[in-house]
Design a protein around this motif. Structure first.
Motif, PDB file in Angstrom:
ATOM      1  N   ASP A  97      34.325  32.367  42.458  1.00 17.79           N
ATOM      2  CA  ASP A  97      35.572  32.504  43.228  1.00 17.79           C
ATOM      3  C   ASP A  97      36.812  32.109  42.439  1.00 17.79           C
ATOM      4  O   ASP A  97      37.826  31.712  43.024  1.00 17.79           O
ATOM      5  N   ASN A  98      36.765  32.222  41.114  1.00 17.17           N
ATOM      6  CA  ASN A  98      37.946  31.958  40.294  1.00 17.17           C
ATOM      7  C   ASN A  98      38.747  33.247  40.138  1.00 17.17           C
ATOM      8  O   ASN A  98      38.177  34.352  40.129  1.00 17.17           O
ATOM      9  N   VAL A  99      40.074  33.117  39.969  1.00 22.11           N
ATOM     10  CA  VAL A  99      40.950  34.283  40.010  1.00 22.11           C
ATOM     11  C   VAL A  99      41.966  34.233  38.871  1.00 22.11           C
ATOM     12  O   VAL A  99      42.674  33.234  38.697  1.00 22.11           O
ATOM     13  N   ALA A 100      42.037  35.323  38.093  1.00 25.11           N
ATOM     14  CA  ALA A 100      43.117  35.548  37.128  1.00 25.11           C
ATOM     15  C   ALA A 100      43.999  36.636  37.718  1.00 25.11           C
ATOM     16  O   ALA A 100      43.560  37.789  37.845  1.00 25.11           O
ATOM     17  N   THR A 101      45.237  36.301  38.073  1.00 24.03           N
ATOM     18  CA  THR A 101      45.981  37.226  38.921  1.00 24.03           C
ATOM     19  C   THR A 101      47.474  37.229  38.615  1.00 24.03           C
ATOM     20  O   THR A 101      48.006  36.329  37.963  1.00 24.03           O
ATOM     21  N   GLN A 102      48.139  38.290  39.113  1.00 21.07           N
ATOM     22  CA  GLN A 102      49.576  38.518  38.944  1.00 21.07           C
ATOM     23  C   GLN A 102      49.891  38.674  37.446  1.00 21.07           C
ATOM     24  O   GLN A 102      49.017  38.790  36.609  1.00 21.07           O
ATOM     25  N   GLY A 103      51.154  38.710  37.094  1.00 23.11           N
ATOM     26  CA  GLY A 103      51.502  38.900  35.697  1.00 23.11           C
ATOM     27  C   GLY A 103      50.941  40.195  35.149  1.00 23.11           C
ATOM     28  O   GLY A 103      50.793  41.190  35.862  1.00 23.11           O
ATOM     29  N   SER A 104      50.588  40.187  33.851  1.00 22.77           N
ATOM     30  CA  SER A 104      50.188  41.420  33.175  1.00 22.77           C
ATOM     31  C   SER A 104      48.707  41.516  32.858  1.00 22.77           C
ATOM     32  O   SER A 104      48.118  42.586  32.980  1.00 22.77           O
TER      33      SER A 104
ATOM     34  N   ALA B 217      37.983  35.930  34.193  1.00 22.58           N
ATOM     35  CA  ALA B 217      38.264  35.042  35.324  1.00 22.58           C
ATOM     36  C   ALA B 217      37.212  33.943  35.442  1.00 22.58           C
ATOM     37  O   ALA B 217      37.537  32.809  35.812  1.00 22.58           O
ATOM     38  N   GLY B 218      35.968  34.264  35.147  1.00 18.64           N
ATOM     39  CA  GLY B 218      34.931  33.237  35.140  1.00 18.64           C
ATOM     40  C   GLY B 218      34.970  32.413  33.870  1.00 18.64           C
ATOM     41  O   GLY B 218      35.218  31.207  33.894  1.00 18.64           O
TER      42      GLY B 218
ATOM     43  N   SER C 124      48.445  44.827  35.019  1.00 21.41           N
ATOM     44  CA  SER C 124      48.177  45.872  34.026  1.00 21.41           C
ATOM     45  C   SER C 124      46.730  45.875  33.553  1.00 21.41           C
ATOM     46  O   SER C 124      45.961  46.759  33.879  1.00 21.41           O
ATOM     47  N   TRP C 125      46.311  44.859  32.753  1.00 21.52           N
ATOM     48  CA  TRP C 125      44.987  44.844  32.126  1.00 21.52           C
ATOM     49  C   TRP C 125      44.107  43.811  32.808  1.00 21.52           C
ATOM     50  O   TRP C 125      44.462  42.624  32.879  1.00 21.52           O
ATOM     51  N   ASN C 126      42.929  44.258  33.265  1.00 27.52           N
ATOM     52  CA  ASN C 126      41.975  43.364  33.919  1.00 27.52           C
ATOM     53  C   ASN C 126      40.603  43.580  33.293  1.00 27.52           C
ATOM     54  O   ASN C 126      39.954  44.597  33.538  1.00 27.52           O
ATOM     55  N   TYR C 127      40.192  42.617  32.475  1.00 29.48           N
ATOM     56  CA  TYR C 127      38.966  42.747  31.687  1.00 29.48           C
ATOM     57  C   TYR C 127      38.047  41.551  31.934  1.00 29.48           C
ATOM     58  O   TYR C 127      38.493  40.397  31.965  1.00 29.48           O
TER      59      TYR C 127
ATOM     60  N   GLY D 288      46.203  47.031  38.777  1.00 31.07           N
ATOM     61  CA  GLY D 288      46.702  47.329  37.445  1.00 31.07           C
ATOM     62  C   GLY D 288      46.347  48.730  36.985  1.00 31.07           C
ATOM     63  O   GLY D 288      46.023  49.627  37.775  1.00 31.07           O
ATOM     64  N   ASN D 289      46.375  48.929  35.663  1.00 32.32           N
ATOM     65  CA  ASN D 289      46.120  50.236  35.077  1.00 32.32           C
ATOM     66  C   ASN D 289      44.765  50.343  34.389  1.00 32.32           C
ATOM     67  O   ASN D 289      44.206  51.423  34.257  1.00 32.32           O
ATOM     68  N   TRP D 290      44.244  49.209  33.901  1.00 31.99           N
ATOM     69  CA  TRP D 290      42.989  49.215  33.154  1.00 31.99           C
ATOM     70  C   TRP D 290      42.083  48.121  33.709  1.00 31.99           C
ATOM     71  O   TRP D 290      42.417  46.931  33.642  1.00 31.99           O
ATOM     72  N   ASN D 291      40.928  48.525  34.234  1.00 31.87           N
ATOM     73  CA  ASN D 291      39.976  47.595  34.851  1.00 31.87           C
ATOM     74  C   ASN D 291      38.599  47.843  34.244  1.00 31.87           C
ATOM     75  O   ASN D 291      37.880  48.749  34.666  1.00 31.87           O
TER      76      ASN D 291
END
Length: 534
Positions: free
Chosen positions: A235-242, A247-248, A273-276, A301-304
């Motif tokens: 349940d950890n979150v990397a969010t908002q921004g770019s 996240a884990g 934007s980028w979510n990896y 975002g644009n890239w997941n």
């Protein structure tokens, strides 16, 4: 596969020798009866002393003295003994000093630290190798709104070249938040640091709002070499921004990380934007073995890409994992970019939205089948076994590329009846027989101030067994094996009131888990566990 520099052999083997029995010369300092604040108690303590803290909330911003071997302990456990930073700065700072694992903090809630402007570690700033055990580290915030902000470590920041022992804590709801770099919402491990992160629950931590939001749960900096085992990271979150990466867990370049038998569940990368790599983002030099990586998501975002694992180099080993039910636009299971690669060994990669693999071919022995999870005493990700009354055997049973013994998983289990794994290893996360995290200390069932402690609980050489009696008592100190067989009696007879100590040498003893059982009088029995490592 390389041999990890730090081994935790978890088979129950008991063989030890007592060197001597001597009076205990170290002091126990009580807060608030001897000193009104924890800081004053620590300042008064010398090497070998224990600062024992009564249940209460202490609003303090503590700077640890530059002395090794002070133990800070609570009388009543973390739930009722709180160190609150008052949103006025870091809660606990360990200065630049060579602390060893004989420096201990255990049994506290560490909360409400708040820092701004180029900040490092709002909850704890750690130097050296102290032992941080069975605490709740929560709601600490490292934040900054400047245009050059770098925010590292909301809960814990591990500095320098030490090997801090971060064991059986709950690290929850900590935040790194700025406009540029937000690294390590729960834990940040600096380059050169080799933290042992064992048996923790790391949950609901966040990296928010920056151009780089990396490692909301754990961030491993370039050149670090942490040993990350048996944690629940959820349940950890990397969010908002770019950018929302890892996240884990996020692993930097040339971070010689070892990630073994973790449950990495329901983490989310959701930036603009980028979510990896919502579960794990790995650069180079990492071993990812026997983890269960499930239900992680790359969204918005644009890239997941790579909700389970995102690979960003070519020197990683990924083996014996269960990677299922993760979701991304591409590579919901495992994603590798152009030129990126990893050695894939006997994984189960199944039912991932966006494809099980993208940019990388399955390993020759990888499978893609339902692992058949069942609910057991500690969670929902045990494996189905006919032997435990289920209708089918999970295909992940006995499917690993090596043995449970070689990975030190032979005292852990994938079965709901807690029968431990043996021979060819089962895939995925292995549950402990008993939960690691036990932040509510058991209160002694008596009104007398009897104290029993063994330290350090994780040691490379030796440990001390200390017993303080309020009156003359018949006392037995024993060692038992996992089957309840007596291995050795350290003491049996009448002890006088006061403090007593036993010291045993582990230099010539095999690695293992050791249990010390103390019986005082006819009714009181206490136990402590020590893990010997190399």
């Amino acid at each position: 596969m390389r041999k990890k520099f730090l081994c935790i052999k978890t088979c129950i083997v008991i063989l030890c020798s007592v060197l001597f029995t001597v009076p205990l010369f170290a002091n126990i300092i009580y807060v608030p009866s001897d000193y009104p604040t924890i800081q004053q108690g620590l300042n008064a303590a010398q090497t070998g002393d224990t600062v024992m803290v009564a249940a209460a909330t202490y609003v303090e911003n503590i700077v640890w003295p530059s002395r090794d071997g002070i133990r800070l302990m609570s009388e009543d456990g973390a739930v009722t003994t709180i160190i609150d930073g008052g949103a006025a700065g870091r809660v606990i700072t360990f200065p630049n000093f060579s602390f060893t694992s004989s420096t201990v903090i255990t049994g506290f809630t560490i909360q409400n630290g708040k820092l701004g402007s180029q900040v490092y570690g709002a909850g704890l700033y750690v130097n050296g190798s102290p032992y941080i055990f069975e605490n709740i580290i929560r709601r600490n915030i490292a934040s900054d709104t400047s245009s050059t902000s770098r925010i590292y470590g909301g809960g814990i920041y591990c500095n320098g070249t030490g090997t801090p022992l971060i064991v059986a804590n709950v690290i929850r709801g900590n935040i790194v938040q700025s406009t540029i770099r937000n690294y390590g919402g729960g834990i940040y491990v600096e380059g050169g640091n080799s933290a042992l992160i064992l048996g923790n629950t790391i949950e609901s931590d966040s990296a928010i709002g920056g151009f780089y939001n990396y490692g909301a749960g754990i961030y491993c900096a370039m050149g670090s070499s942490p040993d990350i085992r048996h944690n629940v990271i959820q349940d950890n979150v990397a969010t908002q921004g770019s950018r929302g990466y890892g996240a884990g867990i996020y692993v930097g370049t040339n971070s010689n990380s070892y990630i073994l038998s973790n449950l990495i569940y329901n983490n989310t990368s959701q930036s603009g934007s980028w979510n990896y790599g919502a579960g794990i983002f790995i650069n180079s030099g990492t071993e990812v073995l026997n983890n269960t990586i499930v239900g992680n998501r790359c969204l918005g975002g644009n890239w997941n890409y790579g909700a389970g694992i995102r690979i960003y180099d070519s020197t990683n080993t990924i083996g014996n994992n269960i990677i299922v039910n993760n979701s991304a636009t591409a590579g919901g299971g495992i994603y590798a970019g152009t030129g990126d690669h990893a050695t894939l060994l006997n994984n189960d990669v199944w039912n991932n939205t966006g494809g099980n693999y993208s940019g990388i071919a399955p390993g020759a022995a990888d499978i893609s089948v339902d692992p058949i999870f069942v609910t057991g005493p500690l969670g929902d990700f045990y494996l189905s076994h006919i032997a435990t009354g289920h209708g089918a055997d999970s295909p992940c049973i006995d499917y690993g590329y090596t043995t449970a013994q070689s990975l030190e998983l032979d005292t852990y289990t994938t079965r709901i009846d807690s029968v431990t794994d043996a021979d060819t290893v089962d895939l995925g996360y292995h549950y402990p027989i008993e939960p690691f995290v036990s932040v509510q200390e058991q209160k002694i069932a008596t009104q007398i101030p009897l104290i029993f402690q063994v330290f350090p609980s994780i040691s490379t050489s030796s440990c001390r067994i200390q017993l303080a009696l309020p009156s003359d008592r018949y006392t037995e100190v024993h060692i038992f094996d996992a089957l309840g067989r007596l291995q050795q009696t350290l003491f049996s007879g009448k002890l006088t009131a006061g403090k007593h100590e036993w010291v045993w040498n582990g230099n010539t003893i095999p690695m293992g888990t050791y249990f010390f059982i103390v019986r005082v009088g006819p009714h009181e029995t206490f136990s402590k566990k020590v893990i010997l490592i190399r």
